[in-house]
Design a protein around this motif. Structure first.
Motif, PDB file in Angstrom:
ATOM      1  N   SER A 181       0.824  -1.211   0.000  1.00 37.40           N
ATOM      2  CA  SER A 181       0.000   0.000   0.000  1.00 37.40           C
ATOM      3  C   SER A 181       0.858   1.261   0.000  1.00 37.40           C
ATOM      4  CB  SER A 181      -0.941   0.011   1.213  1.00 37.40           C
ATOM      5  OG  SER A 181      -0.213  -0.184   2.405  1.00 37.40           O
ATOM      6  N   THR A 182       1.975   1.244   0.721  1.00 39.79           N
ATOM      7  CA  THR A 182       2.858   2.421   0.780  1.00 39.79           C
ATOM      8  C   THR A 182       4.253   2.129   0.251  1.00 39.79           C
ATOM      9  OG1 THR A 182       3.656   1.915   3.016  1.00 39.79           O
ATOM     10  CG2 THR A 182       1.619   3.201   2.831  1.00 39.79           C
ATOM     11  N   GLY A 183       4.622   0.872   0.152  1.00 37.00           N
ATOM     12  CA  GLY A 183       5.975   0.513  -0.282  1.00 37.00           C
ATOM     13  C   GLY A 183       6.992   0.484   0.832  1.00 37.00           C
ATOM     14  N   SER A 184       6.596   0.862   2.047  1.00 37.88           N
ATOM     15  CA  SER A 184       7.554   0.965   3.149  1.00 37.88           C
ATOM     16  C   SER A 184       8.133  -0.396   3.539  1.00 37.88           C
ATOM     17  CB  SER A 184       6.901   1.635   4.362  1.00 37.88           C
ATOM     18  OG  SER A 184       5.763   0.909   4.779  1.00 37.88           O
ATOM     19  N   THR A 185       7.304  -1.441   3.529  1.00 35.51           N
ATOM     20  CA  THR A 185       7.805  -2.775   3.894  1.00 35.51           C
ATOM     21  C   THR A 185       8.787  -3.279   2.854  1.00 35.51           C
ATOM     22  OG1 THR A 185       5.734  -3.269   5.034  1.00 35.51           O
ATOM     23  CG2 THR A 185       7.135  -5.130   4.466  1.00 35.51           C
ATOM     24  N   LEU A 186       8.507  -3.003   1.575  1.00 30.51           N
ATOM     25  CA  LEU A 186       9.448  -3.396   0.528  1.00 30.51           C
ATOM     26  C   LEU A 186      10.776  -2.682   0.706  1.00 30.51           C
ATOM     27  CD1 LEU A 186       7.098  -3.386  -2.612  1.00 30.51           C
ATOM     28  CD2 LEU A 186       7.958  -5.372  -1.369  1.00 30.51           C
ATOM     29  N   ARG A 187      10.727  -1.372   0.953  1.00 32.03           N
ATOM     30  CA  ARG A 187      11.966  -0.614   1.136  1.00 32.03           C
ATOM     31  C   ARG A 187      12.733  -1.105   2.357  1.00 32.03           C
ATOM     32  NH1 ARG A 187       8.423   3.458  -0.622  1.00 32.03           N
ATOM     33  NH2 ARG A 187       7.955   4.107   1.516  1.00 32.03           N
ATOM     34  N   ALA A 188      11.993  -1.444   3.422  1.00 29.87           N
ATOM     35  CA  ALA A 188      12.654  -1.931   4.638  1.00 29.87           C
ATOM     36  C   ALA A 188      13.383  -3.245   4.381  1.00 29.87           C
ATOM     37  CB  ALA A 188      11.624  -2.117   5.750  1.00 29.87           C
ATOM     38  N   ASN A 189      12.945  -3.986   3.365  1.00 29.14           N
ATOM     39  CA  ASN A 189      13.591  -5.241   3.015  1.00 29.14           C
ATOM     40  C   ASN A 189      14.480  -5.107   1.783  1.00 29.14           C
ATOM     41  OD1 ASN A 189      12.464  -7.707   4.729  1.00 29.14           O
ATOM     42  ND2 ASN A 189      10.800  -6.221   4.469  1.00 29.14           N
ATOM     43  N   SER A 190      14.860  -3.857   1.479  1.00 31.07           N
ATOM     44  CA  SER A 190      15.795  -3.558   0.377  1.00 31.07           C
ATOM     45  C   SER A 190      15.296  -4.067  -0.971  1.00 31.07           C
ATOM     46  CB  SER A 190      17.178  -4.140   0.690  1.00 31.07           C
ATOM     47  OG  SER A 190      17.687  -3.595   1.881  1.00 31.07           O
ATOM     48  N   LEU A 191      13.987  -3.857  -1.215  1.00 28.08           N
ATOM     49  CA  LEU A 191      13.382  -4.236  -2.483  1.00 28.08           C
ATOM     50  C   LEU A 191      12.870  -2.999  -3.205  1.00 28.08           C
ATOM     51  CD1 LEU A 191      11.302  -7.324  -1.287  1.00 28.08           C
ATOM     52  CD2 LEU A 191      13.493  -7.372  -2.475  1.00 28.08           C
ATOM     53  N   LYS A 192      12.757  -3.086  -4.522  1.00 29.58           N
ATOM     54  CA  LYS A 192      12.198  -1.996  -5.321  1.00 29.58           C
ATOM     55  C   LYS A 192      11.167  -2.574  -6.294  1.00 29.58           C
ATOM     56  CE  LYS A 192      15.735  -2.185  -8.965  1.00 29.58           C
ATOM     57  NZ  LYS A 192      16.786  -1.430  -9.708  1.00 29.58           N
ATOM     58  N   VAL A 193      10.159  -1.778  -6.604  1.00 26.08           N
ATOM     59  CA  VAL A 193       9.131  -2.179  -7.560  1.00 26.08           C
ATOM     60  C   VAL A 193       9.608  -1.826  -8.962  1.00 26.08           C
ATOM     61  CG1 VAL A 193       6.733  -1.859  -8.283  1.00 26.08           C
ATOM     62  CG2 VAL A 193       7.330  -1.782  -5.850  1.00 26.08           C
ATOM     63  N   LEU A 194       9.468  -2.740  -9.897  1.00 26.08           N
ATOM     64  CA  LEU A 194       9.846  -2.463 -11.270  1.00 26.08           C
ATOM     65  C   LEU A 194       8.966  -1.362 -11.857  1.00 26.08           C
ATOM     66  CD1 LEU A 194      10.467  -6.055 -12.696  1.00 26.08           C
ATOM     67  CD2 LEU A 194      12.122  -4.432 -11.740  1.00 26.08           C
ATOM     68  N   ASP A 195       9.505  -0.612 -12.784  1.00 24.26           N
ATOM     69  CA  ASP A 195       8.788   0.526 -13.360  1.00 24.26           C
ATOM     70  C   ASP A 195       7.448   0.116 -13.958  1.00 24.26           C
ATOM     71  OD1 ASP A 195      10.971   2.025 -12.639  1.00 24.26           O
ATOM     72  OD2 ASP A 195      11.814   2.161 -14.665  1.00 24.26           O
ATOM     73  N   ASP A 196       7.410  -1.036 -14.597  1.00 22.94           N
ATOM     74  CA  ASP A 196       6.157  -1.543 -15.174  1.00 22.94           C
ATOM     75  C   ASP A 196       5.706  -2.798 -14.424  1.00 22.94           C
ATOM     76  OD1 ASP A 196       8.266  -3.080 -16.063  1.00 22.94           O
ATOM     77  OD2 ASP A 196       7.508  -3.334 -18.098  1.00 22.94           O
ATOM     78  N   GLY A 197       5.991  -2.813 -13.111  1.00 23.95           N
ATOM     79  CA  GLY A 197       5.731  -4.009 -12.322  1.00 23.95           C
ATOM     80  C   GLY A 197       4.460  -3.984 -11.502  1.00 23.95           C
ATOM     81  N   VAL A 198       3.544  -3.046 -11.767  1.00 25.40           N
ATOM     82  CA  VAL A 198       2.263  -3.048 -11.058  1.00 25.40           C
ATOM     83  C   VAL A 198       1.301  -3.952 -11.826  1.00 25.40           C
ATOM     84  CG1 VAL A 198       0.320  -1.684 -10.231  1.00 25.40           C
ATOM     85  CG2 VAL A 198       2.624  -0.725 -10.156  1.00 25.40           C
ATOM     86  N   ILE A 199       1.012  -5.103 -11.244  1.00 26.47           N
ATOM     87  CA  ILE A 199       0.144  -6.078 -11.907  1.00 26.47           C
ATOM     88  C   ILE A 199      -1.318  -5.673 -11.784  1.00 26.47           C
ATOM     89  CG2 ILE A 199      -0.636  -8.480 -11.864  1.00 26.47           C
ATOM     90  CD1 ILE A 199       2.125  -9.287 -10.895  1.00 26.47           C
ATOM     91  N   LEU A 200      -1.708  -5.205 -10.598  1.00 29.90           N
ATOM     92  CA  LEU A 200      -3.112  -4.874 -10.352  1.00 29.90           C
ATOM     93  C   LEU A 200      -3.206  -3.829  -9.255  1.00 29.90           C
ATOM     94  CD1 LEU A 200      -6.192  -5.664 -10.774  1.00 29.90           C
ATOM     95  CD2 LEU A 200      -5.885  -7.225  -8.850  1.00 29.90           C
ATOM     96  N   ARG A 201      -4.011  -2.794  -9.479  1.00 28.14           N
ATOM     97  CA  ARG A 201      -4.311  -1.818  -8.425  1.00 28.14           C
ATOM     98  C   ARG A 201      -5.608  -2.274  -7.770  1.00 28.14           C
ATOM     99  NH1 ARG A 201      -0.656   2.034  -8.674  1.00 28.14           N
ATOM    100  NH2 ARG A 201       0.323   2.564 -10.681  1.00 28.14           N
ATOM    101  N   SER A 202      -5.479  -2.798  -6.559  1.00 27.96           N
ATOM    102  CA  SER A 202      -6.592  -3.478  -5.901  1.00 27.96           C
ATOM    103  C   SER A 202      -7.206  -2.621  -4.805  1.00 27.96           C
ATOM    104  CB  SER A 202      -6.089  -4.795  -5.291  1.00 27.96           C
ATOM    105  OG  SER A 202      -7.099  -5.445  -4.556  1.00 27.96           O
ATOM    106  N   ARG A 203      -8.481  -2.845  -4.558  1.00 27.30           N
ATOM    107  CA  ARG A 203      -9.186  -2.249  -3.430  1.00 27.30           C
ATOM    108  C   ARG A 203     -10.100  -3.313  -2.830  1.00 27.30           C
ATOM    109  NH1 ARG A 203      -8.308   2.885  -3.053  1.00 27.30           N
ATOM    110  NH2 ARG A 203      -9.794   3.127  -1.386  1.00 27.30           N
ATOM    111  N   ALA A 204     -10.553  -3.051  -1.620  1.00 26.89           N
ATOM    112  CA  ALA A 204     -11.629  -3.895  -1.098  1.00 26.89           C
ATOM    113  C   ALA A 204     -12.869  -3.646  -1.952  1.00 26.89           C
ATOM    114  CB  ALA A 204     -11.902  -3.571   0.362  1.00 26.89           C
TER     115      ALA A 204
END
Length: 314
Positions: A181-204
């Motif tokens: 949702s914010t990317g903070s957990t990914l950054r905390a684990n030294s990960l980055k999202v690919l530029d075209d790596g958003v598969i789905l923008r999800s909501r409840a």
């Protein structure tokens, strides 16, 4: 089935938000057996039975027709169903539970920023290590479909049973596909999202099963629920202007005001203050701006759109 079966999340923020959303529409949740119970009833909707399950169980139950209606994530619906248009339908996208399903790689992979780069990196990885790079995820179908769409084949899926974002650090996998949702957990684990790596923008979402047995009683309860939900949405989107004098019809039309009776009009909430000023400037003695909790209409468009998706004799 004669009664509507509705499933909502059993714990966490999704449960709290779903419960608040229902309460705002006039349906207060009461759990059977206290906070640890897994069944409930909705005050104001007596012809409905409520189940409290995990979001994944709800998505699967909608897909296989175990119950009529549920609040779950769009990510799960799209991942668990081979053909969502056949199995279930999103009736309302809700304003909570937002998260993206993303492809993430170690931040140290400086030359890997796109899915095309990932395919090239996978080929190099296989040549160097004698195996395909591993992709850890809970979203097996979504990952396969997206990687195929992006022509990425140099990988092997590893089903994640725990914290997916920790997979690269633990050696379980080189790449992850997970929600953020914010990317903070990914950054905390030294990960980055690919530029075209958003598969789905999800909501409840409030979703309805297209495989459930929709009896007349279940449909009537659904219509009652959605009528109240849409009445809240209409109230949020509009304000009531009460005037003390006559409003010329051309002015009301120019301001997109909807007559509601003797000297009262509906205005879009965002335009209410400016419309009130213009009415006052036109000579109306006074204008009051009122907010409503519900504004009911004869039609329930979301209900009609959902029922139209299958032949039920509605």
């Amino acid at each position: 089935m004669t009664r509507l079966k509705l499933a909502i999340p059993s714990k966490g923020r999704l449960k709290d938000n779903a419960e608040s959303w229902l309460a705002r529409a006039g349906f207060k949740l009461r759990q059977s057996g206290g906070d640890r119970g897994y069944t409930a009833e909705l005050k104001g909707l007596p012809d409905a039975d409520v189940l409290l399950l995990s979001a994944r169980e709800i998505a699967q139950g909608l897909i296989d027709g175990s119950f009529h209606l549920g609040v779950t994530g769009e990510d799960l619906l799209n991942d668990l169903s081979a053909d969502l248009s056949r199995d279930a339908s999103v009736i309302k996208r809700l304003d909570f539970g937002g998260a993206d399903v993303v492809v993430a790689v170690p931040a140290a992979w400086l030359d890997v920023n796109t899915m095309s780069d990932l395919e090239a990196a996978g080929a190099r990885f296989r040549q160097r290590h004698g195996r395909r790079m591993k992709v850890a995820t809970k979203y097996l179908r979504l990952t396969r479909n997206y990687f195929s769409e992006k022509s990425v084949g140099e990988y092997r899926l590893v089903e994640s049973a725990g914290a997916t974002e920790a997979a690269p650090a633990s050696g379980q996998a080189e790449v992850t596909v997970d929600i953020t949702s914010t990317g903070s957990t990914l950054r905390a684990n030294s990960l980055k999202v690919l530029d075209d790596g958003v598969i789905l923008r999800s909501r409840a979402a409030l979703a309805g099963s297209l495989r459930a047995d929709w009896s007349p009683g279940a449909k009537a309860a659904l219509q009652q629920l959605l009528a109240s939900v849409e009445a809240v949405e209409s109230a949020d989107a509009t304000s009531l202007l009460m005037v003390s004098g006559d409003v010329p019809a051309p002015l009301a039309e120019a301001l997109s005001l909807i007559p509601m009776g003797d000297r009262s009009f509906l205005s879009r909430s965002g335009n209410a203050v400016e419309n009130a000023r213009q009415l006052a400037d036109s000579g109306v003695k006074s204008v009051a701006i009122l907010k409503s909790d519900f504004i009911f209409d004869q039609a329930t468009p979301s209900y009609e759109a959902f029922i139209a998706q299958f032949d039920t004799g509605a």
